[in-house]
Design a protein around this motif. Sequence first.
Motif, mmCIF file in Angstrom:
data_model
loop_
_atom_site.group_PDB
_atom_site.id
_atom_site.type_symbol
_atom_site.label_atom_id
_atom_site.label_comp_id
_atom_site.label_asym_id
_atom_site.label_seq_id
_atom_site.Cartn_x
_atom_site.Cartn_y
_atom_site.Cartn_z
ATOM 1 N N ALA A 1 0.860 -1.228 -0.048
ATOM 2 C CA ALA A 1 -0.107 0.219 0.023
ATOM 3 C C ALA A 1 0.843 1.173 0.089
ATOM 4 N N PHE A 2 1.832 1.455 0.942
ATOM 5 C CA PHE A 2 2.960 2.437 0.996
ATOM 6 C C PHE A 2 3.576 2.565 -0.311
ATOM 7 N N GLU A 3 3.804 1.632 -1.163
ATOM 8 C CA GLU A 3 4.306 1.805 -2.416
ATOM 9 C C GLU A 3 3.448 2.189 -3.397
ATOM 10 N N GLY A 4 2.259 2.421 -2.951
ATOM 11 C CA GLY A 4 1.090 2.924 -3.845
ATOM 12 C C GLY A 4 0.346 1.829 -4.878
ATOM 13 N N ALA A 5 0.807 0.524 -4.585
ATOM 14 C CA ALA A 5 0.509 -0.456 -5.434
ATOM 15 C C ALA A 5 -0.911 -0.931 -5.264
ATOM 16 N N THR A 6 -1.566 -0.963 -4.123
ATOM 17 C CA THR A 6 -2.881 -1.431 -3.897
ATOM 18 C C THR A 6 -3.804 -0.189 -3.533
ATOM 19 N N ILE A 7 -3.313 0.864 -3.783
ATOM 20 C CA ILE A 7 -4.129 2.224 -3.721
ATOM 21 C C ILE A 7 -4.707 2.643 -5.111
ATOM 22 N N LYS A 8 -5.985 3.063 -5.024
ATOM 23 C CA LYS A 8 -6.615 3.330 -6.593
ATOM 24 C C LYS A 8 -5.602 4.253 -7.373
ATOM 25 N N HIS A 9 -5.427 5.296 -6.829
ATOM 26 C CA HIS A 9 -4.487 6.565 -7.635
ATOM 27 C C HIS A 9 -3.156 6.259 -6.885
ATOM 28 N N LEU B 1 -0.586 9.306 -6.214
ATOM 29 C CA LEU B 1 -0.363 9.668 -4.978
ATOM 30 C C LEU B 1 0.892 8.706 -4.605
ATOM 31 N N CYS B 2 2.190 9.240 -3.940
ATOM 32 C CA CYS B 2 3.006 8.067 -3.623
ATOM 33 C C CYS B 2 2.950 8.157 -1.999
ATOM 34 N N GLY B 3 3.726 7.183 -1.467
ATOM 35 C CA GLY B 3 3.663 6.739 -0.043
ATOM 36 C C GLY B 3 3.308 7.776 0.867
ATOM 37 N N ALA C 1 14.118 3.526 8.301
ATOM 38 C CA ALA C 1 15.123 3.203 7.192
ATOM 39 C C ALA C 1 14.417 3.058 5.910
ATOM 40 N N GLY C 2 14.953 3.310 4.982
ATOM 41 C CA GLY C 2 14.280 3.035 3.671
ATOM 42 C C GLY C 2 13.848 4.279 2.850
ATOM 43 N N ALA C 3 13.666 4.394 1.801
ATOM 44 C CA ALA C 3 12.967 5.341 0.889
ATOM 45 C C ALA C 3 11.778 5.691 1.386
ATOM 46 N N PHE C 4 10.919 4.866 1.795
ATOM 47 C CA PHE C 4 9.528 5.542 2.472
ATOM 48 C C PHE C 4 10.031 6.442 3.389
ATOM 49 N N GLY C 5 10.728 5.791 4.468
ATOM 50 C CA GLY C 5 10.835 6.412 5.738
ATOM 51 C C GLY C 5 11.670 7.773 5.493
ATOM 52 N N THR C 6 12.275 7.763 4.379
ATOM 53 C CA THR C 6 12.947 9.229 4.219
ATOM 54 C C THR C 6 11.975 10.334 3.862
#
Lengths: 207, 534
Positions: free
Chosen positions: B314-322, B356-358, B450-455
């Motif tokens: 979800a936070f990588e946008g994959a399971t989110i509609k937009h 939308l991104c994460g 950590a990780g891109a999302f955490g950034t």
Amino acid sequence: MNELTHALAELEEDNVQELVEKQIAQGREPMQILDNLKEGMDIVGKRFSENEYFLVELVMSADIFNKALEILQPKLLKTQSGEKKGKVVIGTVKGDIHYIGKNLVIAFLKSNGFEVYDLGVDVAPETFVAKIKETGATILALSGLITTTHDVMRETIEALSTAGIRGKVKVMIGGCDVNQEVVDRTGADAFGRDAVSAVEIAKDFTT
Amino acid sequence: MPKKLAVFEPSGLRIKIDASNTILDAARELGLQISSECAGRGICGKCFVTVEPAANPSEADITHLSEIDRLRGIRLACQHELQTDTRVVIPQAAQAKILMGGTASSMEWNIDQDLTGQKGIAIDLGTTTIVAYLLDMENGIQIGQAASLNPQIIYGEDVMSRIAHAQKEEEGKRTLKDIVLRKLDELIKDLASSANISFQEITRLSIVGNPAMHHLLLGLDTHSLGRSPYEPVIRDALNLKSEGMGLTTARDASAYFAPNIAGFVGGDTAAFILSQRLDMTDQIVLGIDIGTNGEIVLSVRGDLFCCSAAAGSAFEGATIKHGMRGQEGAIEHVSIPNPDEAPKIYVIGNVVPRGLCGSAIVDIVAQLKASGIVEVGGQMQGSTRVVETDEGRAYLITDPDENGADRRIVFTQKDVRQVQLAKGAILAGASILMESAGIGVSDIDMLLLAGAFGTYIDPRNALAIGLLPPIDQERVIPVGNAAGEGAKRLLLSTRERTLIEKVVKKTNYLELARYENFDKIFVRSTLLEAKMPL
């Protein structure tokens, strides 16, 4: 709406317990109390289908229902527990240890009058076979949350054939990523998207 | 184009990069975190660092920084190109403290002797993204970086569906191995040609990844990873000849694979522990790497506990509609000052918004909750900007002609549910790890993201929706690609390799699903509130 039904639909745990105990003490027919609880679960299921309730409410409702059932069960045995819709053997297949979805299905099956035998998690094919033979259940419900367990579902269903009881049992599967393709691949009869649809399938199986 | 050296503290990471890059660009190339909310346009004033030597302040520096700070050499990282070799101190006092907690000082990298003239590539092999860093091994300076999506993604977003593919299809294992090998070849080729070096000069590779990525790359049997009790076939570190593992570039290099901790927790997590020296800290530190498979580490003054949380994508946008990945056109941040009006949005690249991104996904849920449109349980209420769609209710982020958009972008009730499940997995994992180690929220000295999302996420919003345990915001410290940093250390140093092997042996793994009352803890964790679920 009946007070008890309302309390369950609104997930008022303490209130449900008090009401059940009070009504038993007042000599109310246990079957009628059970019916009110079932109506409450129906409302919970409907609200879930309409997106008003989510997992947390489902799990809470199942918990409240199970606790109420524990209080009620001894009384029910005395007055005959009413007509059962059918027997279901259920478990999470071998290799998987997730149980949240399975336990929800159990609560909703029970609230709809099914007699449910829960084998827990990480259940071997032969254990399912043995329980079906022992209970004479006509429905088998297999749960698996992770994609890799689809193969185990197939192995479990094959074990029914090997044991010569596949024709006597209808099999439904549930969990992540299940769809008609997985039903075909595993040799099951149907899949359920959630606890509410599992009840519909079980009803279809028994009519 | 002349190249300049930038050395970042406290991590000690160093990079040689075209002088036209800003300090912020250089940090991001390294996988380091510097706060920034305006995509480097000098508007937010968040990316301040201490620079030596410090160039003349820009107008944005003067707007955002006090005179005293400017005199101390503090500058906005997005405002200054690397006109000369530069030392940069990122203001993460708390983080520096851990690094200094033991004998290893932050700057000490234990680089092996006799690596003169040799190059190496450190690879962070993620489920979704692969990042490769080219280093001059003589001095540890990064001279190139290349990233790509993991091409295995077409066979499934998460590790389990990849494992299922490897087992189900006749050639599945072979296909997954080959496709990722060819991608690594491509990355190595790109790095070599952009740095103008030959494959012969590349003598070492180091690879960190979760156990599934590790096994699939090596072509190992994955049956035991896919079924309880989820055991890896190979746990220990490996050292292979590149050619032997199937690479056609840098054939003669030796490839080091970091050891796995457990079935779902691999060398990438071990590298995270190593890079932050969580094994040596004298504090209580929670480390969370939010990816498709979230890994959580708890260090209680050096005693290590870890678990894996199936957060999904979800936070990588994959399971989110937009939903979409954090690239140009992605809305990076959202705020809702007035629920009756269009929200404020910030788009990467300042172009027409496409999705939308994460970080924006976290923002929107927090903001919808704060404005009363979404309840604690996640239910979306009727409101001026809530529309009925064929998929149920949805909050209108943009309509055509709003906020420069040319399409309708919504956030649906179902999207809220996806976020609840994802964040529920993370919070349940963190809570159970803490409870089993006897640690309460007030005991936590630091939470490393950590990780891109955490950034990129806004910690305030992550805390508001209960993605993280409810600790003080000041204690939440993004650390960038910590696994990548660990991979670089492993590339350069035999001592670090010995260390990580020790770390892995002393890390205790906890299987969440077997924890008592996991179901209740998990469902309570799905509530959108800053509260522990226990």
